[in-house]
Design an enzyme around this catalytic site. Structure first.
Site, PDB file in Angstrom:
ATOM      1  N   LYS A 178       0.880  -1.169   0.000  1.00 19.40           N
ATOM      2  CA  LYS A 178       0.000   0.000   0.000  1.00 19.40           C
ATOM      3  C   LYS A 178       0.916   1.216   0.000  1.00 19.40           C
ATOM      4  CE  LYS A 178      -1.917   2.979   1.922  1.00 19.40           C
ATOM      5  NZ  LYS A 178      -1.684   4.399   1.526  1.00 19.40           N
ATOM      6  N   GLU A 254       9.493   1.407  11.024  1.00 21.58           N
ATOM      7  CA  GLU A 254      10.500   2.457  10.875  1.00 21.58           C
ATOM      8  C   GLU A 254       9.767   3.781  10.950  1.00 21.58           C
ATOM      9  OE1 GLU A 254      12.694   1.542   7.304  1.00 21.58           O
ATOM     10  OE2 GLU A 254      13.487  -0.289   8.178  1.00 21.58           O
ATOM     11  N   CYS A 288      13.652  10.844   6.806  1.00 23.08           N
ATOM     12  CA  CYS A 288      13.478  10.465   8.220  1.00 23.08           C
ATOM     13  C   CYS A 288      14.774  10.610   8.994  1.00 23.08           C
ATOM     14  CB  CYS A 288      12.970   9.045   8.316  1.00 23.08           C
ATOM     15  SG  CYS A 288      14.080   7.877   7.527  1.00 23.08           S
ATOM     16  N   GLU A 390       8.917  16.412  15.440  1.00 26.17           N
ATOM     17  CA  GLU A 390       9.374  16.209  14.063  1.00 26.17           C
ATOM     18  C   GLU A 390       8.566  17.118  13.130  1.00 26.17           C
ATOM     19  OE1 GLU A 390       8.182  12.620  11.845  1.00 26.17           O
ATOM     20  OE2 GLU A 390      10.276  12.396  11.304  1.00 26.17           O
TER      21      GLU A 390
HETATM   22  N1  LIG Z   1      12.286   5.526  10.229  1.00 25.99           N
HETATM   23  C1  LIG Z   1      12.325   5.519   8.909  1.00 25.99           C
HETATM   24  O1  LIG Z   1      13.037   4.736   8.298  1.00 25.99           O
HETATM   25  C2  LIG Z   1      11.453   6.462   8.121  1.00 25.99           C
HETATM   26  C3  LIG Z   1      11.697   6.601   6.761  1.00 25.99           C
HETATM   27  C4  LIG Z   1      10.908   7.499   6.020  1.00 25.99           C
HETATM   28  C5  LIG Z   1       9.897   8.214   6.645  1.00 25.99           C
HETATM   29  N2  LIG Z   1       9.694   8.058   7.966  1.00 25.99           N
HETATM   30  C6  LIG Z   1       8.627   8.841   8.628  1.00 25.99           C
HETATM   31  O2  LIG Z   1       7.484   8.907   7.802  1.00 25.99           O
HETATM   32  C7  LIG Z   1       6.768  10.102   8.041  1.00 25.99           C
HETATM   33  C8  LIG Z   1       6.419  10.761   6.730  1.00 25.99           C
HETATM   34  O3  LIG Z   1       5.729   9.878   5.917  1.00 25.99           O
HETATM   35  P1  LIG Z   1       4.134   9.884   5.787  1.00 25.99           P
HETATM   36  O4  LIG Z   1       3.607  11.244   6.088  1.00 25.99           O
HETATM   37  O5  LIG Z   1       3.784   9.227   4.514  1.00 25.99           O
HETATM   38  O6  LIG Z   1       3.728   8.931   7.009  1.00 25.99           O
HETATM   39  P2  LIG Z   1       2.266   8.413   7.347  1.00 25.99           P
HETATM   40  O7  LIG Z   1       2.400   7.637   8.611  1.00 25.99           O
HETATM   41  O8  LIG Z   1       1.271   9.496   7.289  1.00 25.99           O
HETATM   42  O9  LIG Z   1       1.899   7.443   6.140  1.00 25.99           O
HETATM   43  C9  LIG Z   1       2.688   6.346   5.782  1.00 25.99           C
HETATM   44  C10 LIG Z   1       1.813   5.302   5.135  1.00 25.99           C
HETATM   45  O10 LIG Z   1       0.883   4.797   6.082  1.00 25.99           O
HETATM   46  C11 LIG Z   1      -0.418   4.846   5.547  1.00 25.99           C
HETATM   47  N3  LIG Z   1      -1.371   5.011   6.634  1.00 25.99           N
HETATM   48  C12 LIG Z   1      -1.742   6.162   7.253  1.00 25.99           C
HETATM   49  N4  LIG Z   1      -2.654   5.889   8.226  1.00 25.99           N
HETATM   50  C13 LIG Z   1      -2.845   4.550   8.230  1.00 25.99           C
HETATM   51  C14 LIG Z   1      -3.677   3.669   8.980  1.00 25.99           C
HETATM   52  N5  LIG Z   1      -4.497   4.115   9.939  1.00 25.99           N
HETATM   53  N6  LIG Z   1      -3.630   2.348   8.716  1.00 25.99           N
HETATM   54  C15 LIG Z   1      -2.814   1.872   7.759  1.00 25.99           C
HETATM   55  N7  LIG Z   1      -2.024   2.658   6.991  1.00 25.99           N
HETATM   56  C16 LIG Z   1      -2.032   3.980   7.225  1.00 25.99           C
HETATM   57  C17 LIG Z   1      -0.372   6.011   4.578  1.00 25.99           C
HETATM   58  O11 LIG Z   1      -1.436   5.941   3.658  1.00 25.99           O
HETATM   59  C18 LIG Z   1       0.997   5.816   3.952  1.00 25.99           C
HETATM   60  O12 LIG Z   1       0.963   4.815   2.964  1.00 25.99           O
HETATM   61  C19 LIG Z   1       7.660  10.915   8.919  1.00 25.99           C
HETATM   62  O13 LIG Z   1       7.230  10.807  10.244  1.00 25.99           O
HETATM   63  C20 LIG Z   1       9.017  10.251   8.771  1.00 25.99           C
HETATM   64  O14 LIG Z   1       9.901  10.427   9.839  1.00 25.99           O
HETATM   65  C21 LIG Z   1      10.439   7.195   8.709  1.00 25.99           C
HETATM   66  O1  LIG Z   2      13.454   8.785   4.935  1.00 19.79           O
HETATM   67  C1  LIG Z   2      14.099   7.849   5.356  1.00 19.79           C
HETATM   68  C2  LIG Z   2      15.180   7.269   4.665  1.00 19.79           C
HETATM   69  C3  LIG Z   2      15.435   5.985   4.843  1.00 19.79           C
HETATM   70  C4  LIG Z   2      16.456   5.332   4.142  1.00 19.79           C
HETATM   71  C5  LIG Z   2      16.542   4.003   4.081  1.00 19.79           C
HETATM   72  O2  LIG Z   2      15.606   3.212   4.587  1.00 19.79           O
HETATM   73  C6  LIG Z   2      17.630   3.333   3.452  1.00 19.79           C
HETATM   74  O3  LIG Z   2      18.575   3.972   3.024  1.00 19.79           O
HETATM   75  O4  LIG Z   2      17.549   2.117   3.381  1.00 19.79           O
END
Ligand SMILES: NC(=O)c1ccc[n+]([C@@H]2O[C@H](COP(=O)([O-])OP(=O)(O)OC[C@H]3O[C@@H](n4cnc5c(N)ncnc54)[C@H](O)[C@@H]3O)[C@@H](O)[C@H]2O)c1
Ligand SMILES: O=C/C=C/C=C(\O)C(=O)O
Length: 486
Positions: A178, A254, A288, A390
């Site tokens: 998804k 993550e 992230c 964040e």
């Molecule tokens: N730790 C990591 O490796 C990492 C990497 C990239 C991004 N991030 C984090 O992601 C965030 C930004 O991405 P975003 O705004 O797309 O995150 P988000 O949590 O809003 O959405 C991520 C995904 O989850 C889905 N989703 C949302 N609500 C849901 C629910 N109730 N049930 C199931 N699926 C659901 C969304 O449709 C999307 O596909 C930031 O907080 C960032 O730090 C973390």
């Molecule tokens: O936004 C987050 C970036 C994550 C990066 C990786 O998960 C990677 O380099 O494998």
């Protein structure tokens, strides 16, 4: 207008409900396509197709056969590099100069690295003594976990999705992906590559839609999914964990971060500036691992702030096709509202705005985009929301420190623990400090330098579990012990 469909059981299909939503360009605000929104019926069809493929050809293949197919997937991405680049940048607005170096090559590498890794995994064995003297032999075998739900975000769409799909498939699982509603295109295009590479129908499925009360929730509530791997916000991770608790399904999460950079006075200033600039502003701050808190040792504080300001002001804002551009828009107007609310909060809390703080003036054809200025603040209290929450935008707060202990305490002061970057030329100090930082990933004199064999993940509220290299096997396989009495 282009329609974006689900990819289920090896075919592109629309939603039975006929529900579609707009895919909007972050660079100019225009609608670039209409996306089918999956209901429970499409999610169920995708899960059923995955289950059937698991019991069918994919589950029966040898590791070497699967690896060969996954190499063809990687080669398929590379062969269609320009198309992947085009649609990734259409969805995200990011500069092609960035996506051509990071997103698309990494998308391909994620298949090759894990396919090769699986061919070389050793299993544990234990010879055991028994009272009759004949003994017993224990040996471990790894089996696919089953049907994996993959839920991915919009910031590095192809990279972060394939980072999960690559190891999942290499281990013999089938997936239902998804992708973020903001970025449906590369996951869909990958369906074509999977078909051409000979990946059996049902192994890789994509359902489009939103999170709550849409495809995301339907997938996490589906009882026939064995485990979920998710990258996104911490709050969403909690929701997914709750849904996965029903049926005791495993999760790999993550999540968010509020990463600290620590710059010591004995750093190589050029390296520290270059790395901090990237970590704060690359991908318009939507990484992230990015740095939103910078702690700088007092003797070099003023010089560091001045140089980071100059670097931020030299960034070239522009659309994906602009070869000079290295700074794109935020993902959406909704996200820009959030980022701008923190820009306002910083002012209300008494910050010194070193640079930025608003919306840049753009040419008329880009005026509808979600543009925002790279922004640096100083002077905020440690408990300002701008410093503790964040933001996920192109901004950072810089604060001076006077001792190593203080820097470590500041870095560790928040409930997040994803990544950190330390800048010093003193190797002993680097080891000493890195060992005390509460984060899953610490870089010394670098940022986002990634070897895919290493453990990747967050501590505290930044996640659960580690993926990468053999660590991915812990999540994507069941380790079974077979005990043979001799
Ligand atoms: N730790 C990591 O490796 C990492 C990497 C990239 C991004 N991030 C984090 O992601 C965030 C930004 O991405 P975003 O705004 O797309 O995150 P988000 O949590 O809003 O959405 C991520 C995904 O989850 C889905 N989703 C949302 N609500 C849901 C629910 N109730 N049930 C199931 N699926 C659901 C969304 O449709 C999307 O596909 C930031 O907080 C960032 O730090 C973390
Ligand atoms: O936004 C987050 C970036 C994550 C990066 C990786 O998960 C990677 O380099 O494998």
């Amino acid at each position: 207008m282009k329609e974006i469909k689900h990819f289920i059981n090896g075919a592109f299909v629309g939603s039975a409900s006929g529900k579609l939503f707009d895919n909007v360009s972050p660079a100019n605000g225009q609608v670039i396509g209409r996306v089918h929104e999956a209901g429970r019926a499409e999610v169920d069809a995708a899960v059923k197709a995955a289950r059937a493929a698991l019991k069918g050809p994919w589950g029966k293949m040898t590791v070497a056969e699967r690896a060969e197919i996954l190499h063809r997937v990687a080669d398929g991405i590379t062969a269609r590099f320009d198309e992947f680049l085009e649609v990734e940048c259409l969805d995200t607005g990011k500069p092609k100069s960035l996506a051509s170096h990071i997103d698309i090559p990494r998308g391909a590498a994620n298949f090759k690295v894990f396919a090769d890794l699986l061919k070389n995994v050793a299993n544990e064995t234990f010879e055991m003594a028994t009272p009759d003297g004949a003994g017993a032999l224990n040996y471990g075998v790894r089996r696919p976990k089953g049907v994996i739900g993959v839920i991915s975000p919009w910031n590095l769409p192809l990279l972060l999705m394939t980072w999960k799909v690559g190891p999942a498939l290499a281990c013999g699982n089938c997936v239902v992906v998804k992708p973020s509603e903001e970025t449906p295109l590369t996951a869909t295009l990958l369906g074509e590559v999977m078909q051409a590479a000979g990946v059996p129908a049902g192994v890789y499925n994509v359902v489009h839609g939103f999170g709550g009360d849409s495809a995301g929730a339907f997938l996490t509530e589906h009882p026939d999914v064995d485990a979920y791997t998710f990258t996104g916000e911490t709050g969403t991770g909690e929701t997914i964990m709750r849904a996965a608790a029903k049926g005791v399904r495993q999760v790999s999460l993550e999540l968010g971060g509020k990463n600290a950079g620590i710059v010591f006075a004995d750093c190589d200033m050029d390296k520290a500036i270059e790395g901090t600039l990237r970590s704060a502003f690359a991908n318009c701050g939507q990484v992230c691992l990015g740095t939103e808190r910078v702690y700088v040792e007092r003797p070099i504080f003023d010089a560091f702030v001045a140089r980071l300001k100059a670097g931020a002001e030299a960034l070239k804002i522009g659309e994906p096709n602009d070869p000079e551009a290295n700074f794109g828009p935020l993902i959406s107007h909704k996200h820009r509202e959030k980022v701008l609310s923190y820009y306002q909060q910083a002012v209300d809390d008494g910050a010194t705005v070193v640079t930025g703080g608003g919306v840049p003036e753009m040419p008329a054809h880009l005026a509808g985009g979600a543009w925002v200025q790279p922004t640096i603040w100083t002077g905020l209290a440690d408990d300002s929301a701008v410093v503790t929450e964040e933001i996920f935008g192109p901004c950072c707060h810089i604060r001076p420190f006077d001792s190593e202990e203080e820097a470590i305490e500041l870095a560790n002061s928040l409930p997040y623990g994803l990544a950190s970057a330390i800048w010093t030329e003193n190797a002993s100090r680097a080891h000493r400090v890195a060992g005390q930082i509460e984060a899953g990933i610490v870089w010394v004199n670098s940022w986002f330098l990634r070897d895919l064999r290493t453990a990747f993940g967050g501590s505290k509220q930044s996640g659960i579990g580690r993926e990468g290299g053999v660590h991915s096997l812990e999540f994507y396989t069941e380790l079974k012990n077979i005990c043979v009495k001799l």
